[in-house]
Design a protein around this motif. Structure first.
Motif, PDB file in Angstrom:
ATOM      1  N   ASP A  38       0.866  -1.178   0.000  1.00 47.77           N
ATOM      2  CA  ASP A  38       0.000   0.000   0.000  1.00 47.77           C
ATOM      3  C   ASP A  38       0.902   1.228   0.000  1.00 47.77           C
ATOM      4  O   ASP A  38       0.871   2.056   0.916  1.00 47.77           O
ATOM      5  CB  ASP A  38      -0.914  -0.021   1.234  1.00 47.77           C
ATOM      6  CG  ASP A  38      -2.069   0.959   1.127  1.00 47.77           C
ATOM      7  OD1 ASP A  38      -2.384   1.391   0.004  1.00 47.77           O
ATOM      8  OD2 ASP A  38      -2.658   1.286   2.174  1.00 47.77           O
ATOM      9  N   LYS A  48      -7.314   1.304   0.678  1.00 45.38           N
ATOM     10  CA  LYS A  48      -8.604   1.503   1.358  1.00 45.38           C
ATOM     11  C   LYS A  48      -9.550   2.406   0.576  1.00 45.38           C
ATOM     12  O   LYS A  48     -10.782   2.308   0.718  1.00 45.38           O
ATOM     13  CB  LYS A  48      -8.384   2.086   2.756  1.00 45.38           C
ATOM     14  CG  LYS A  48      -7.780   3.477   2.785  1.00 45.38           C
ATOM     15  CD  LYS A  48      -7.571   3.973   4.207  1.00 45.38           C
ATOM     16  CE  LYS A  48      -6.870   5.323   4.243  1.00 45.38           C
ATOM     17  NZ  LYS A  48      -7.661   6.388   3.587  1.00 45.38           N
ATOM     18  N   ASP A  49      -8.982   3.273  -0.241  1.00 47.33           N
ATOM     19  CA  ASP A  49      -9.806   4.217  -0.990  1.00 47.33           C
ATOM     20  C   ASP A  49     -10.264   3.675  -2.340  1.00 47.33           C
ATOM     21  O   ASP A  49     -11.134   4.263  -2.974  1.00 47.33           O
ATOM     22  CB  ASP A  49      -9.029   5.521  -1.227  1.00 47.33           C
ATOM     23  CG  ASP A  49      -8.699   6.234   0.065  1.00 47.33           C
ATOM     24  OD1 ASP A  49      -9.507   6.143   1.006  1.00 47.33           O
ATOM     25  OD2 ASP A  49      -7.629   6.871   0.131  1.00 47.33           O
ATOM     26  N   ARG A  51     -11.084   0.191  -3.144  1.00 51.97           N
ATOM     27  CA  ARG A  51     -11.454  -1.216  -3.063  1.00 51.97           C
ATOM     28  C   ARG A  51     -12.389  -1.570  -4.211  1.00 51.97           C
ATOM     29  O   ARG A  51     -13.429  -0.931  -4.391  1.00 51.97           O
ATOM     30  CB  ARG A  51     -12.110  -1.528  -1.723  1.00 51.97           C
ATOM     31  CG  ARG A  51     -11.174  -1.293  -0.538  1.00 51.97           C
ATOM     32  CD  ARG A  51     -11.668  -1.968   0.717  1.00 51.97           C
ATOM     33  NE  ARG A  51     -10.856  -1.607   1.869  1.00 51.97           N
ATOM     34  CZ  ARG A  51      -9.677  -2.114   2.157  1.00 51.97           C
ATOM     35  NH1 ARG A  51      -9.155  -3.040   1.357  1.00 51.97           N
ATOM     36  NH2 ARG A  51      -9.006  -1.750   3.226  1.00 51.97           N
ATOM     37  N   THR A 160       0.846  -5.358   3.251  1.00 54.36           N
ATOM     38  CA  THR A 160      -0.448  -5.635   3.879  1.00 54.36           C
ATOM     39  C   THR A 160      -0.442  -6.929   4.679  1.00 54.36           C
ATOM     40  O   THR A 160      -1.432  -7.255   5.333  1.00 54.36           O
ATOM     41  CB  THR A 160      -1.552  -5.699   2.820  1.00 54.36           C
ATOM     42  OG1 THR A 160      -1.253  -6.754   1.895  1.00 54.36           O
ATOM     43  CG2 THR A 160      -1.652  -4.387   2.059  1.00 54.36           C
TER      44      THR A 160
END
Length: 259
Positions: A38, A48-49, A51, A160
Motif C-alpha cells: 500500500d 482503502k480508498d 477497493r 499488507t
C-alpha cells in the motif's frame, strides 16, 4: 488526491519511461486496486480508498482481449516494444497468472515475435512455485526492492501482510540472474511528517550490497513521476539518481535511471 485506475484487462499502448511502447495487461479489476503493498507513492492511490467491486478478469477474457488488441495493432499500428503486466496492483495475485503468461507468450509469438513480455511485480509472491515458474519464462522479470531497511519498508511500501526482506532477497537469488531489480528513490516526508529520503548512503550502501548478492542482469532506478497519495513526497534529483547508477556500474551491474 488524484489517482490513476487502469482499464482491465488491456490498456494503452502507453509510452513507458523504461520500456518504450508498452501495451498494458491489467489482471486486476477495472474499478479498483488489489495489492500486497500500500505504497505511499502509488499512482493508483491507497488500497482503502480504491477497493474494487468488480471481479478479476478471467483467463479467457484476458486472452481474448489481448488477441483482439494485437490484431488491431498489427493492422493499424503502432507495433509494441513490450507487453507489460502492470495496472491496478500486484499482477501475480491472479490465480491463473501462470496460465495467462503461457497464453501471452503464444499470442506474442504469433503477432509480434520481436516484442518483449515484462512483468512489474512487488516480489511478494515469488515464493509461490507457479509464480516463480511463470516469471522465469518472461523476457523482463522486473522485481521491486526499494530498500533493505524493514522500518522504511513498513513506512513507505507498507506491506499488507507479513514481509521479510531477507526472504525476498533469497527468492530473488533463486532466479540466478534472470531478473531486473526496480527501485524507487524519493525524498520529502509522509503526510505524518516522517522523513522518507532513501538516497543517502545509509540506505543506498546496504541496498547495493544486497543487489550485488542477488546479481540481477540489470537494475532500474526511478523516482516519482505522477501525483502521489501522500502529499509531501518529492522527486530524487538527477544528480542523486546518477550517483546511484554510478555506484552500481562500479560494482559491474548494468543500471539505468528514469527521472
Amino acid at each position: 488526491m488524484s489517482t490513476v485506475i487502469y482499464p482491465s484487462p488491456i490498456f494503452g499502448p502507453v509510452h513507458s519511461r523504461r520500456l518504450g511502447v508498452s501495451l498494458g495487461i491489467n489482471l486486476l479489476p477495472a474499478d479498483g486496486k488489489c495489492c500486497t503493498f500500500d505504497c505511499i507513492y502509488c499512482e493508483c492511490g491507497y488500497n482503502k480508498d480504491r477497493r474494487p467491486r468488480l471481479k478479476l478478469p478471467t483467463r479467457e477474457e484476458v486472452r481474448r482481449a489481448l488477441e483482439q488488441r494485437l490484431m488491431d495493432m498489427r493492422a493499424n499500428g503502432p507495433a509494441p516494444d513490450v507487453l507489460t503486466f502492470a495496472g491496478n496492483g500486484e499482477p501475480t495475485l491472479h490465480p491463473h497468472f501462470k496460465e495467462i503468461i503461457e497464453d501471452t507468450i503464444a499470442l506474442r509469438d504469433r503477432y509480434f515475435p520481436d516484442a518483449k513480455i515484462s512483468v512489474l511485480s512487488n516480489s511478494t509472491q515469488i515464493h509461490r512455485p507457479e509464480v516463480f515458474e511463470a516469471l522465469s519464462r518472461v523476457d523482463n522479470n522486473i522485481l521491486k526492492l526499494d530498500t533493505v531497511d524493514e522500518a522504511y519498508i513498513g513506512k513507505v511500501d507498507r506491506p499488507t501482510g507479513p514481509y521479510d526482506v531477507s526472504r525476498i532477497i533469497q527468492g530473488m537469488k533463486a532466479f540466478r540472474g534472470n531478473l531486473i531489480i526496480q527501485t524507487m528513490f524519493l525524498k520529502g516526508k509522509t503526510d505524518e511528517g516522517e522523513d522518507v529520503d532513501n538516497t543517502s548512503d545509509a540506505f543506498v550502501l546496504p541496498w547495493l550490497e544486497a543487489v550485488k548478492e542477488i546479481a540481477p542482469r540489470q537494475v532500474m532506478i526511478y523516482t516519482i513521476d505522477r501525483e502521489t497519495p501522500d502529499s509531501f513526497l518529492q522527486k530524487a534529483t538527477h544528480e542523486e539518481l546518477d550517483r546511484i547508477v554510478s555506484l552500481l556500474e562500479q560494482a559491474g551491474i548494468r543500471a539505468s535511471a528514469s527521472y
